[in-house]
Design a protein around this motif. Structure first.
Motif, PDB file in Angstrom:
ATOM      1  N   ASP A  74       1.113  -1.496  -0.371  1.00  0.00           N
ATOM      2  CA  ASP A  74       0.052  -0.106  -0.033  1.00  0.00           C
ATOM      3  C   ASP A  74       0.717   1.020   0.622  1.00  0.00           C
ATOM      4  O   ASP A  74       0.529   2.484  -0.627  1.00  0.00           O
ATOM      5  N   ARG A  75       2.195   1.110   0.317  1.00  0.00           N
ATOM      6  CA  ARG A  75       3.098   2.174   0.520  1.00  0.00           C
ATOM      7  C   ARG A  75       3.056   2.951  -0.900  1.00  0.00           C
ATOM      8  O   ARG A  75       3.462   4.249  -1.145  1.00  0.00           O
ATOM      9  N   ASN A  76       2.858   2.112  -2.303  1.00  0.00           N
ATOM     10  CA  ASN A  76       2.651   2.337  -3.446  1.00  0.00           C
ATOM     11  C   ASN A  76       1.452   3.722  -3.470  1.00  0.00           C
ATOM     12  O   ASN A  76       1.850   4.638  -4.110  1.00  0.00           O
ATOM     13  N   ARG A  77       0.309   3.501  -3.049  1.00  0.00           N
ATOM     14  CA  ARG A  77      -0.235   4.245  -3.416  1.00  0.00           C
ATOM     15  C   ARG A  77      -0.116   5.309  -2.820  1.00  0.00           C
ATOM     16  O   ARG A  77      -0.962   6.752  -2.834  1.00  0.00           O
ATOM     17  N   ILE A  78      -0.036   5.036  -1.042  1.00  0.00           N
ATOM     18  CA  ILE A  78       1.174   6.041  -0.482  1.00  0.00           C
ATOM     19  C   ILE A  78       1.563   7.085  -0.653  1.00  0.00           C
ATOM     20  O   ILE A  78       1.171   8.746  -1.456  1.00  0.00           O
ATOM     21  N   GLU A  79       2.572   7.094  -1.601  1.00  0.00           N
ATOM     22  CA  GLU A  79       3.644   7.434  -2.583  1.00  0.00           C
ATOM     23  C   GLU A  79       2.769   8.148  -3.711  1.00  0.00           C
ATOM     24  O   GLU A  79       3.217   9.620  -3.822  1.00  0.00           O
ATOM     25  N   SER A  80       1.984   7.170  -4.332  1.00  0.00           N
ATOM     26  CA  SER A  80       1.228   7.900  -6.114  1.00  0.00           C
ATOM     27  C   SER A  80       0.791   9.235  -5.320  1.00  0.00           C
ATOM     28  O   SER A  80       0.778  10.753  -5.925  1.00  0.00           O
ATOM     29  N   GLU A  81      -0.012   9.168  -3.960  1.00  0.00           N
ATOM     30  CA  GLU A  81      -1.075   9.954  -3.641  1.00  0.00           C
ATOM     31  C   GLU A  81      -0.233  11.207  -3.155  1.00  0.00           C
ATOM     32  O   GLU A  81      -0.635  12.778  -3.752  1.00  0.00           O
ATOM     33  N   ILE A  82       0.503  11.211  -2.807  1.00  0.00           N
ATOM     34  CA  ILE A  82       1.088  12.287  -1.848  1.00  0.00           C
ATOM     35  C   ILE A  82       1.772  13.128  -2.753  1.00  0.00           C
ATOM     36  O   ILE A  82       2.076  14.359  -2.984  1.00  0.00           O
ATOM     37  N   LEU A  83       2.861  12.223  -3.502  1.00  0.00           N
ATOM     38  CA  LEU A  83       3.550  12.778  -5.397  1.00  0.00           C
ATOM     39  C   LEU A  83       2.227  14.270  -5.457  1.00  0.00           C
ATOM     40  O   LEU A  83       3.160  14.937  -6.348  1.00  0.00           O
ATOM     41  N   SER A  84       1.016  13.580  -6.103  1.00  0.00           N
ATOM     42  CA  SER A  84       0.018  14.496  -6.394  1.00  0.00           C
ATOM     43  C   SER A  84      -0.312  15.491  -5.776  1.00  0.00           C
ATOM     44  O   SER A  84      -0.216  16.910  -6.299  1.00  0.00           O
ATOM     45  N   LEU A  85      -0.268  15.669  -4.230  1.00  0.00           N
ATOM     46  CA  LEU A  85      -0.145  16.651  -3.260  1.00  0.00           C
ATOM     47  C   LEU A  85       0.914  17.196  -3.373  1.00  0.00           C
ATOM     48  O   LEU A  85       0.416  18.687  -3.472  1.00  0.00           O
ATOM     49  N   GLN A  86       1.884  16.848  -3.211  1.00  0.00           N
ATOM     50  CA  GLN A  86       3.034  17.807  -3.432  1.00  0.00           C
ATOM     51  C   GLN A  86       3.217  18.540  -4.454  1.00  0.00           C
ATOM     52  O   GLN A  86       3.400  19.844  -4.546  1.00  0.00           O
ATOM     53  N   HIS A  87       3.286  17.639  -5.950  1.00  0.00           N
ATOM     54  CA  HIS A  87       2.898  19.240  -7.263  1.00  0.00           C
ATOM     55  C   HIS A  87       2.368  19.763  -6.929  1.00  0.00           C
ATOM     56  O   HIS A  87       2.112  20.607  -7.567  1.00  0.00           O
TER      57      HIS A  87
END
Ligand code: SR1
Ligand code: MG
Length: 411
Positions: free
Chosen positions: A78-91
């Motif tokens: 699930d860390r991959n979901r966390i990574e994808s979602e936070i990268l979008s937010l940080q973007h």
């Protein structure tokens, strides 16, 4: 025929080529793809795909069910979901400072993102003693934008609580709780110490009850203080850099925690680069130049962070009580105290614990390596114990310089 739609399996290079052709809408129809696994981190598999026809390239990152560094760490994909979602937010919060995310696949636990091969991993570049004059400005903008803007100071509180839920990351947090806050501070089997430093570590770290007590307090603060949405692993191996660009990658440890955790990680890893330069650059002039650059960068990271945080607060605070006179100074003081402590924890854990850093490991001469470790451990301990008084960039640099000259005199 490979089926990527039913059940997770760990891909190898040839599977990733098929995956890119069938599941991603990125390359042209007549693509001629090559693929190489280039990951050198502790957790994931990172594939670089290149189309020899168009020159287009892409990164596919897949989470395995266990960490690469050791299969003792069973880490949720699930860390991959966390990574994808936070990268979008940080973007959104810090445009230009993270790679573009193109695709997330919850079955294969992988994501596809911008290839940053024109950048270099910052740790590798610093070990070659390259310098990046814009780094302090870039990373402080990234940290203020992500840490202040996800806190209750700016984000509406119910929305923030939704983010806390969505970024609850128990397994990755457990790794940090164990590897950063616990294991380095006793003679734990999983530690990976340099034998020449054992006696020093025993006497100055493991036998110090006062230090143990402070790490206990800090561990509980880390577990309970949901202040900001952290990157969670912001060391120089999580940063891609080139002269005019800084990109923060690998936010899979993201969760709501004390904001100083990110700032302290950056500072500690700059200190590792400083110590590496001190012991590995032979030419006096070159060494002085690099060390001065590192000192300046450490100072600037703290001082620019402070300046931008206070300015950002005045510009963006939405919570009424946050505007009461004296509150932002009180809040920042706590954040900086955590920054000091985490700088110390990171210096100790990367020297004693399982996940060491190349900056120290590449120091070949045994006496130099021990001296380097004594400097970072002594500074680390001071940062933990004296976190109430160290506040400015200059305060940080003085601690490091004091131990550098003390240890070298004793050697
Ligand atoms: C099991 S993971 C070990 C370390 O690598 C990551 O980058 C984090 O820093 C973690 O503590
Ligand atoms: Mg990483």
């Amino acid at each position: 025929m490979l089926d990527f739609t039913k059940e997770y399996f760990k891909m190898v290079e040839k599977d990733v080529i098929v995956y890119a052709k069938t599941r991603l809408d990125f390359f042209d129809e007549d693509v001629e793809l090559s693929c190489e696994e280039i990951g050198d981190g502790n957790l994931n598999y990172v594939f670089r795909l290149v189309d020899s026809k168009s020159g287009k390239s892409l990164i596919v990152k897949q989470a395995g069910p266990v960490a690469r560094i050791s299969d003792e760490f069973k880490v949720s994909p699930d860390r991959n979901r966390i990574e994808s979602e936070i990268l979008s937010l940080q973007h959104k919060l810090a445009p230009g400072f993270v790679p573009k995310m193109y695709h997330y696949d919850p079955i294969m636990n992988c994501c596809a993102m911008e290839d940053l091969s024109d950048h270099e991993i910052m740790r590798t570049a610093l070990i070659k003693h390259k310098t990046f004059p814009l780094f302090a400005d870039h990373i402080t903008t990234f940290m203020v934008n992500t840490l202040l803007h996800t806190s209750d100071v700016v984000t509406e509180h119910k929305e923030k609580k939704e983010l806390v839920k969505s970024f609850t990351n128990p397994e990755l947090c457990e790794i940090t709780e164990d590897l950063v806050y616990t294991e380095p501070f006793f003679d734990c089997e999983r530690n990976d110490i340099f034998e020449g430093s054992r006696e020093f570590i025993k006497e100055h770290i493991w036998n110090d009850e006062k230090l143990a007590l402070e790490t206990a307090k800090l561990k509980f603060e880390f577990m309970t203080h949901s202040q900001s949405l952290l990157h969670g692993d912001l060391h120089t191996g999580s940063i891609f850099i080139k002269e005019d660009s800084t990109k923060v990658i690998d936010p899979e440890f993201a969760f709501y925690g004390p904001a100083g955790y990110d700032v302290g990680n950056v500072v500690a890893n700059l200190i590792f680069a400083y110590v590496n330069g001190k012991f590995t650059i032979e030419d006096d002039g070159e060494r002085d130049k690099f060390l001065q650059y590192m000192e300046k960068t450490i100072r600037e990271v703290i001082d620019l962070f402070t300046e931008k945080f206070l300015y950002g607060w005045d510009e963006h605070a939405t919570e009424r009580v946050a505007t009461y006179p004296g509150f932002k100074e009180y809040y920042l003081d706590g954040l900086l105290r955590d920054t000091v402590a985490v700088t110390g924890l990171e210096l100790c854990r990367r020297t004693i614990g399982i996940a060491g850093v190349k900056d120290i490991q590449v120091i070949k001469n045994e006496k130099d390596r021990v001296a380097a470790e004594k400097i970072v451990l002594s500074a680390g301990k001071t940062f933990i114990l004296e976190r109430d008084t160290i506040r400015t960039g200059d305060d940080f640099v003085k601690v490091v310089l004091n131990y550098a000259s003390k240890v070298l005199k004793e050697a």
